[in-house]
Design an enzyme around this catalytic site. Sequence first.
Site, PDB file in Angstrom:
ATOM      1  N   HIS A 158       4.305  -6.671 -16.567  1.00 14.91           N
ATOM      2  CA  HIS A 158       3.634  -6.384 -15.383  1.00 14.91           C
ATOM      3  C   HIS A 158       2.164  -6.695 -15.279  1.00 14.91           C
ATOM      4  O   HIS A 158       1.837  -7.242 -14.124  1.00 14.91           O
ATOM      5  CB  HIS A 158       4.108  -4.808 -14.872  1.00 14.91           C
ATOM      6  CG  HIS A 158       3.783  -4.401 -13.492  1.00 14.91           C
ATOM      7  ND1 HIS A 158       4.140  -3.206 -12.778  1.00 14.91           N
ATOM      8  CD2 HIS A 158       3.307  -5.148 -12.300  1.00 14.91           C
ATOM      9  CE1 HIS A 158       3.784  -3.199 -11.524  1.00 14.91           C
ATOM     10  NE2 HIS A 158       3.433  -4.372 -11.133  1.00 14.91           N
ATOM     11  N   TYR A 190       6.152   2.077  -9.952  1.00 18.65           N
ATOM     12  CA  TYR A 190       6.063   2.345  -8.667  1.00 18.65           C
ATOM     13  C   TYR A 190       6.632   3.962  -8.271  1.00 18.65           C
ATOM     14  O   TYR A 190       7.748   4.195  -8.399  1.00 18.65           O
ATOM     15  CB  TYR A 190       6.839   1.426  -7.632  1.00 18.65           C
ATOM     16  CG  TYR A 190       6.559   0.040  -7.955  1.00 18.65           C
ATOM     17  CD1 TYR A 190       5.173  -0.225  -8.333  1.00 18.65           C
ATOM     18  CD2 TYR A 190       7.385  -1.069  -7.517  1.00 18.65           C
ATOM     19  CE1 TYR A 190       4.700  -1.674  -8.296  1.00 18.65           C
ATOM     20  CE2 TYR A 190       7.125  -2.334  -7.501  1.00 18.65           C
ATOM     21  CZ  TYR A 190       5.631  -2.554  -7.994  1.00 18.65           C
ATOM     22  OH  TYR A 190       5.237  -4.142  -8.181  1.00 18.65           O
ATOM     23  N   LEU A 229      -0.835  -9.895   8.288  1.00 22.03           N
ATOM     24  CA  LEU A 229      -0.553 -11.168   8.858  1.00 22.03           C
ATOM     25  C   LEU A 229       0.598 -10.774   9.899  1.00 22.03           C
ATOM     26  O   LEU A 229       0.830 -11.673  10.518  1.00 22.03           O
ATOM     27  CB  LEU A 229       0.138 -12.140   7.819  1.00 22.03           C
ATOM     28  CG  LEU A 229      -0.996 -12.385   6.523  1.00 22.03           C
ATOM     29  CD1 LEU A 229      -0.490 -13.359   5.666  1.00 22.03           C
ATOM     30  CD2 LEU A 229      -2.236 -13.090   7.397  1.00 22.03           C
ATOM     31  N   ALA A 272       3.445  -9.585  -1.517  1.00 20.77           N
ATOM     32  CA  ALA A 272       2.664  -9.501  -0.666  1.00 20.77           C
ATOM     33  C   ALA A 272       2.488 -10.582   0.284  1.00 20.77           C
ATOM     34  O   ALA A 272       1.196 -11.180   0.754  1.00 20.77           O
ATOM     35  CB  ALA A 272       1.165  -8.873  -1.010  1.00 20.77           C
TER      36      ALA A 272
END
Length: 323
Positions: A129, A58, A218, A211
């Site tokens: 990962h 990240y 959403l 997520a």
Amino acid sequence: MSTRSLGPTGLDVHPVGLGCMGMSWGYAESQRDDEVSLAVIRQALDAGPVLLDTADAYGDGHNETLVGRALALAGRRHDAVVATKTGIVVDDLATRTLSRDGSPEHIRRSADASLKRLGVDVIDLYYLHRVDPAVPLQESWGALSELVRAGKVRHLGLSEVTREQAAAAHRVHPVAAVQSELSLWTREPLDPGTGISGWCAAHGAAFVPFAPLGRGFLTGRYTRPDDFEAGDFRATNPRFTGAAFTANLRITDAVRKVAARHDATAAQVALAWTLAQGGHVVPVPGTKQPRYLTDNLAAAALRLTAADLSDLDGAPAATGSRY
């Protein structure tokens, strides 16, 4: 405060964790503000113990450094369960071009680098990962188990794997957690025949959805496909573009109706639905805004009725692939 057990680790955490990825890359990068992100992480620690989810990929290390700074500034290591990941390599940061490396050599190097960036003596939960198709899973998992024996890592997890892969790894060393996408528009992990959530429940592992807010969709905050800046991952994601975006608004309509019954936010309802999928589920919604973190954490107290869950389960499946 109620807590949930993080699989067989003996660690109890807030039912809602914090996904830190968006603080460094992927979403609305023009709004990135490290000082605000540090404040958000400290706010999460106030609700601790809390699962902080990061990865070496990240921002090519930036996110781990950010989490490490927050822990050091707050002096609150005991309020954090730190989870990070290895196995994805950033080939080009600007274009977010990635590759996989599950070799034992890479895993050992990246673990040492993550420990340094995080500023911790041990990683609480270390994920593979992604499985590297060029390296047998048992070799990658064996290297990870060596880190446990060396005292650098406490527990091991997997990300985006099948039941068969989880079982193969579990035979080598216990799988403490599996991370995969789960939300009202990504329900495959709940499939009774193939879903990984059921495998986790059966084997005493935690299931950690990333997520869980559908990458923000959403929450109902986005109403048009052009709501996203250039470079934002969602600007070209199939579910956020063209006719798919419009079709997927039907899912947010269902969430909004349930939220109105409880005087809750759509985000809280979406998270409460995820939490209702089992006591072994610990979602890690991402945010870089204090007010949204407050909403997310409060979702743990929202109790959906059987009618609410039925209405949400009846929402249409998402249009468009995940990637």
